[in-house]
Design an enzyme around this catalytic site. Structure first.
Site, PDB file in Angstrom:
ATOM      1  N   THR A 125      -0.250  -0.162 -16.213  1.00 39.91           N
ATOM      2  CA  THR A 125      -0.599  -1.041 -15.361  1.00 39.91           C
ATOM      3  C   THR A 125      -0.669  -2.778 -15.944  1.00 39.91           C
ATOM      4  O   THR A 125      -1.069  -2.469 -17.182  1.00 39.91           O
ATOM      5  CB  THR A 125      -2.325  -0.557 -14.834  1.00 39.91           C
ATOM      6  N   ASP A 126      -0.781  -3.506 -15.134  1.00 43.28           N
ATOM      7  CA  ASP A 126      -0.690  -4.855 -15.663  1.00 43.28           C
ATOM      8  C   ASP A 126      -2.281  -5.160 -16.132  1.00 43.28           C
ATOM      9  O   ASP A 126      -2.409  -6.074 -16.919  1.00 43.28           O
ATOM     10  CB  ASP A 126      -0.435  -5.949 -14.362  1.00 43.28           C
ATOM     11  N   GLU A 127      -3.400  -4.326 -15.555  1.00 37.21           N
ATOM     12  CA  GLU A 127      -4.565  -4.530 -16.054  1.00 37.21           C
ATOM     13  C   GLU A 127      -4.982  -4.573 -17.433  1.00 37.21           C
ATOM     14  O   GLU A 127      -5.834  -5.032 -17.996  1.00 37.21           O
ATOM     15  CB  GLU A 127      -5.490  -3.649 -15.430  1.00 37.21           C
ATOM     16  N   TYR A 149     -11.707   1.301 -16.522  1.00 38.39           N
ATOM     17  CA  TYR A 149     -10.680   1.855 -16.244  1.00 38.39           C
ATOM     18  C   TYR A 149      -9.452   0.998 -16.845  1.00 38.39           C
ATOM     19  O   TYR A 149      -8.732   1.929 -17.367  1.00 38.39           O
ATOM     20  CB  TYR A 149     -10.100   1.558 -14.611  1.00 38.39           C
ATOM     21  N   LYS A 153      -6.966   2.983 -19.546  1.00 40.74           N
ATOM     22  CA  LYS A 153      -5.275   2.813 -19.429  1.00 40.74           C
ATOM     23  C   LYS A 153      -4.762   2.327 -20.694  1.00 40.74           C
ATOM     24  O   LYS A 153      -3.910   2.845 -21.327  1.00 40.74           O
ATOM     25  CB  LYS A 153      -4.965   2.091 -18.451  1.00 40.74           C
TER      26      LYS A 153
HETATM   27  P1  NAD Z   1      -3.970   7.845  -7.474  1.00 39.22           P
HETATM   28  O1  NAD Z   1      -5.426   7.857  -7.691  1.00 39.22           O
HETATM   29  O2  NAD Z   1      -3.561   7.665  -5.866  1.00 39.22           O
HETATM   30  O3  NAD Z   1      -3.566   9.265  -7.707  1.00 39.22           O
HETATM   31  C1  NAD Z   1      -3.922  10.014  -9.136  1.00 39.22           C
HETATM   32  C2  NAD Z   1      -3.295  11.116  -9.104  1.00 39.22           C
HETATM   33  O4  NAD Z   1      -3.555  11.840 -10.425  1.00 39.22           O
HETATM   34  C3  NAD Z   1      -3.878  12.100  -7.872  1.00 39.22           C
HETATM   35  O5  NAD Z   1      -3.012  13.168  -7.276  1.00 39.22           O
HETATM   36  C4  NAD Z   1      -5.130  13.023  -8.902  1.00 39.22           C
HETATM   37  O6  NAD Z   1      -5.272  14.358  -8.104  1.00 39.22           O
HETATM   38  C5  NAD Z   1      -4.162  13.044 -10.138  1.00 39.22           C
HETATM   39  N1  NAD Z   1      -5.160  13.345 -11.380  1.00 39.22           N
HETATM   40  C6  NAD Z   1      -6.130  12.694 -11.551  1.00 39.22           C
HETATM   41  N2  NAD Z   1      -6.741  13.269 -12.526  1.00 39.22           N
HETATM   42  C7  NAD Z   1      -5.926  14.278 -13.117  1.00 39.22           C
HETATM   43  C8  NAD Z   1      -5.999  15.199 -14.177  1.00 39.22           C
HETATM   44  N3  NAD Z   1      -6.890  15.262 -15.197  1.00 39.22           N
HETATM   45  N4  NAD Z   1      -5.000  16.151 -14.192  1.00 39.22           N
HETATM   46  C9  NAD Z   1      -3.993  16.030 -13.145  1.00 39.22           C
HETATM   47  N5  NAD Z   1      -3.967  15.290 -12.408  1.00 39.22           N
HETATM   48  C10 NAD Z   1      -4.958  14.401 -12.301  1.00 39.22           C
HETATM   49  O7  NAD Z   1      -3.215   6.764  -8.288  1.00 39.22           O
HETATM   50  P2  NAD Z   1      -1.919   5.871  -7.968  1.00 39.22           P
HETATM   51  O8  NAD Z   1      -2.534   4.721  -7.417  1.00 39.22           O
HETATM   52  O9  NAD Z   1      -0.966   6.626  -7.292  1.00 39.22           O
HETATM   53  O10 NAD Z   1      -1.420   5.529  -9.561  1.00 39.22           O
HETATM   54  C11 NAD Z   1      -0.745   6.506 -10.295  1.00 39.22           C
HETATM   55  C12 NAD Z   1      -0.677   5.854 -11.726  1.00 39.22           C
HETATM   56  O11 NAD Z   1      -0.241   4.545 -11.648  1.00 39.22           O
HETATM   57  C13 NAD Z   1      -1.792   5.915 -12.538  1.00 39.22           C
HETATM   58  O12 NAD Z   1      -1.629   6.240 -13.844  1.00 39.22           O
HETATM   59  C14 NAD Z   1      -2.177   4.224 -12.324  1.00 39.22           C
HETATM   60  O13 NAD Z   1      -2.821   4.002 -13.439  1.00 39.22           O
HETATM   61  C15 NAD Z   1      -0.768   3.613 -12.226  1.00 39.22           C
HETATM   62  N6  NAD Z   1      -0.917   2.196 -11.612  1.00 39.22           N
HETATM   63  C16 NAD Z   1      -1.223   2.241 -10.322  1.00 39.22           C
HETATM   64  C17 NAD Z   1      -1.162   0.970  -9.647  1.00 39.22           C
HETATM   65  C18 NAD Z   1      -1.630   0.818  -8.339  1.00 39.22           C
HETATM   66  O14 NAD Z   1      -1.837  -0.193  -7.576  1.00 39.22           O
HETATM   67  N7  NAD Z   1      -2.069   1.845  -7.596  1.00 39.22           N
HETATM   68  C19 NAD Z   1      -0.799  -0.087 -10.437  1.00 39.22           C
HETATM   69  C20 NAD Z   1      -0.229   0.132 -11.642  1.00 39.22           C
HETATM   70  C21 NAD Z   1      -0.419   1.357 -12.153  1.00 39.22           C
HETATM   71  O1  DAU Z   2      -3.172  -4.132 -10.925  1.00 37.92           O
HETATM   72  C1  DAU Z   2      -2.806  -2.748 -11.135  1.00 37.92           C
HETATM   73  C2  DAU Z   2      -3.925  -2.008 -10.649  1.00 37.92           C
HETATM   74  O2  DAU Z   2      -4.359  -2.396  -8.951  1.00 37.92           O
HETATM   75  C3  DAU Z   2      -4.028  -0.504 -10.667  1.00 37.92           C
HETATM   76  O3  DAU Z   2      -3.872  -0.229 -12.287  1.00 37.92           O
HETATM   77  C4  DAU Z   2      -5.183   0.001 -10.231  1.00 37.92           C
HETATM   78  O4  DAU Z   2      -5.152   1.361 -10.286  1.00 37.92           O
HETATM   79  C5  DAU Z   2      -5.508  -0.273  -8.728  1.00 37.92           C
HETATM   80  O5  DAU Z   2      -6.673   0.376  -8.380  1.00 37.92           O
HETATM   81  C6  DAU Z   2      -5.517  -1.506  -8.652  1.00 37.92           C
HETATM   82  O6  DAU Z   2      -6.587  -2.316  -9.235  1.00 37.92           O
HETATM   83  P1  DAU Z   2      -7.262  -3.653  -8.291  1.00 37.92           P
HETATM   84  O7  DAU Z   2      -8.673  -3.723  -8.560  1.00 37.92           O
HETATM   85  O8  DAU Z   2      -6.597  -4.924  -8.484  1.00 37.92           O
HETATM   86  O9  DAU Z   2      -7.143  -3.034  -6.895  1.00 37.92           O
HETATM   87  P2  DAU Z   2      -8.217  -2.939  -5.594  1.00 37.92           P
HETATM   88  O10 DAU Z   2      -7.436  -2.356  -4.401  1.00 37.92           O
HETATM   89  O11 DAU Z   2      -9.693  -2.201  -6.028  1.00 37.92           O
HETATM   90  O12 DAU Z   2      -8.517  -4.425  -5.526  1.00 37.92           O
HETATM   91  C7  DAU Z   2      -7.767  -5.410  -5.320  1.00 37.92           C
HETATM   92  C8  DAU Z   2      -8.579  -6.898  -4.980  1.00 37.92           C
HETATM   93  O13 DAU Z   2      -9.269  -6.785  -3.876  1.00 37.92           O
HETATM   94  C9  DAU Z   2      -9.519  -7.169  -6.532  1.00 37.92           C
HETATM   95  O14 DAU Z   2      -9.593  -8.462  -6.576  1.00 37.92           O
HETATM   96  C10 DAU Z   2     -10.710  -6.476  -5.651  1.00 37.92           C
HETATM   97  C11 DAU Z   2     -10.629  -6.852  -4.200  1.00 37.92           C
HETATM   98  N1  DAU Z   2     -11.590  -5.916  -3.286  1.00 37.92           N
HETATM   99  C12 DAU Z   2     -11.179  -4.489  -3.380  1.00 37.92           C
HETATM  100  C13 DAU Z   2     -11.869  -3.896  -2.521  1.00 37.92           C
HETATM  101  C14 DAU Z   2     -11.725  -2.288  -2.864  1.00 37.92           C
HETATM  102  C15 DAU Z   2     -12.335  -6.461  -2.451  1.00 37.92           C
HETATM  103  O15 DAU Z   2     -12.525  -7.781  -2.219  1.00 37.92           O
HETATM  104  N2  DAU Z   2     -13.114  -5.605  -1.639  1.00 37.92           N
HETATM  105  C16 DAU Z   2     -13.117  -4.451  -1.610  1.00 37.92           C
HETATM  106  O16 DAU Z   2     -13.451  -3.643  -1.014  1.00 37.92           O
END
Ligand code: NAD
Ligand code: DAU
Length: 340
Positions: A125-127, A149, A153
């Site tokens: 992730t970019d985080e 988190y 990562k």
């Molecule tokens: P998500 O939370 O929707 O899904 C995570 C999945 O992993 C779920 O199906 C969960 O059951 C499974 N999981 C969790 N712990 C596990 C374990 N110990 N063993 C096997 N399976 C397990 O997540 P997402 O948003 O689809 O993110 C997927 C990947 O992409 C993650 O690695 C996350 O860090 C990365 N990522 C997400 C975002 C985003 O914006 N959502 C952005 C950048 C990177």
């Molecule tokens: O940048 C990539 C990441 O994006 C992934 O690695 C993470 O898995 C994913 O959860 C996401 O993280 P963020 O914290 O950026 O996403 P989130 O949707 O939780 O929040 C986006 C922005 O919105 C953040 O600035 C917090 C704000 N927010 C979020 C929630 C849930 C609110 O203002 N209110 C809310 O209720």
């Protein structure tokens, strides 16, 4: 190719499974997923129609199970999406994040080593770079994660790079910006606000609402991941961003407009602890590899809102436990120390 997709029942992983099966008609895909609260078998409905797809329920930290799958299915590539992913939850329960995101990654790397798997692609992730005031992070920039988190990562990424450096494993890392699209769990900003607005519930906007994220449509990210799996160079890191930076206020108003809902649904709530101000990526390296995003933000957001309007049966059961209110209250109740 025989590909193991871990975390494939989650949001991005399930889209990636669909992409891989569609674009590679001879590939076999095995999903290993623990089915935590975020994993949903319904996300794999399309994949289950294919005879080239298998599902195993289990934990990536379970070395014996991982070994059995990699050996039994003669896995050639692993794409690791499995992770605990929600920042607010990581503030409440950091342990689970360290276990899955660091130790789970390391368990998979051991299997790669043992069974000489040809590719290991870590989804990051970019985080991990932390917050940036202007411009975008390059792959060579140092890691400066700020939440439990993102620290977990980053720990996973460092394990991956250490296994490359020490054992010469064929690893690659992708780091993407915020994904959005169908089937995202309704705890993240866009699906939470869309589903709350549909139900005329408040939209809890943190702090001043000016925190900024770069939004990439989930299919664009998955096509990028697939491109990297087939064409990326081992030992390299690739940023996947879309250049769609928006403040949370802008996102909120765009959602309200698409749904025809009033601004009075916005509820200002206290800020997330340690809230990163802005994320953005420099994606020149991916562009040089021949990848471009295809979804303009307006089209992607419209398609996403439409999907949630059309699929209440998917998200309503996930909100009925009112867990969000529960954990936000918990989190507020703990009190933040003033060491900082
Ligand atoms: P998500 O939370 O929707 O899904 C995570 C999945 O992993 C779920 O199906 C969960 O059951 C499974 N999981 C969790 N712990 C596990 C374990 N110990 N063993 C096997 N399976 C397990 O997540 P997402 O948003 O689809 O993110 C997927 C990947 O992409 C993650 O690695 C996350 O860090 C990365 N990522 C997400 C975002 C985003 O914006 N959502 C952005 C950048 C990177
Ligand atoms: O940048 C990539 C990441 O994006 C992934 O690695 C993470 O898995 C994913 O959860 C996401 O993280 P963020 O914290 O950026 O996403 P989130 O949707 O939780 O929040 C986006 C922005 O919105 C953040 O600035 C917090 C704000 N927010 C979020 C929630 C849930 C609110 O203002 N209110 C809310 O209720």
């Amino acid at each position: 190719m025989r590909v193991l997709v871990t975390g494939g029942a989650g949001f991005i992983g399930s889209h990636y499974v669909d992409v891989r099966l569609r674009r590679h008609p001879r590939d076999q895909v095995v999903v290993l997923d623990k089915l935590t609260y975020a994993g949903n078998p319904a996300n794999l409905a399309e994949a289950r129609k294919s005879p080239r797809f298998r599902f195993v329920k289990g934990d990536i930290c379970d070395a014996r199970l991982v070994d059995r799958i990699v050996r039994g299915h003669r896995i050639e590539a692993i794409v690791n999406f499995a992770a605990e992913t929600h920042v607010d939850r990581s503030i409440l329960t950091p342990e689970e994040f360290a276990k899955t995101d660091v130790l789970g990654t390391q368990t998979l790397l051991e299997a790669v080593r043992k069974f000489k798997v040809k590719r290991f692609l870590q989804i990051s992730t970019d985080e991990v770079y932390g917050s940036i005031e202007r411009g975008g992070f390059k792959e060579t920039d140092p890691l400066k994660p700020s939440s439990p988190y993102s620290a977990s990562k980053a720990g996973g990424d460092l394990q991956v790079l250490a296994y490359w450096h020490t054992y010469g494993l064929p690893v690659i890392i992708t780091r993407s910006s915020n994904n959005y699209g169908p089937r995202q769990y309704p705890e993240k900003l866009i699906p939470l606000f869309v589903t709350n607005a549909i139900e005329n519930q408040p939209l809890p906007l943190y702090g001043d609402g000016l925190n900024t994220r770069d939004w990439i449509y989930v299919e664009d990210n998955c096509l990028g991941v697939d491109h990297v799996l087939d064409h990326g160079r081992v030992g390299e890191i690739y940023n996947l961003g879309a250049g769609n930076t928006r403040t949370n206020r802008e996102i909120t108003f765009a959602i309200l407009k698409l749904l025809g809902k009033p601004a009075r649904l916005i509820q200002k709530v206290p800020d997330r602890w340690g809230h990163d101000r802005r994320y953005a990526l420099n994606t020149r390296k991916m562009q040089a590899l021949g990848w471009r995003t295809q979804w303009p933000f307006v089209r992607g957001l419209r398609a996403t809102v439409q999907w949630y309007q059309d699929h209440p049966e998917w998200w309503r059961p996930l909100k009925s436990g009112d867990y969000l209110k529960y954990y936000k209250k918990q989190y507020a109740g703990r009190g933040r120390q003033q060491g900082k």
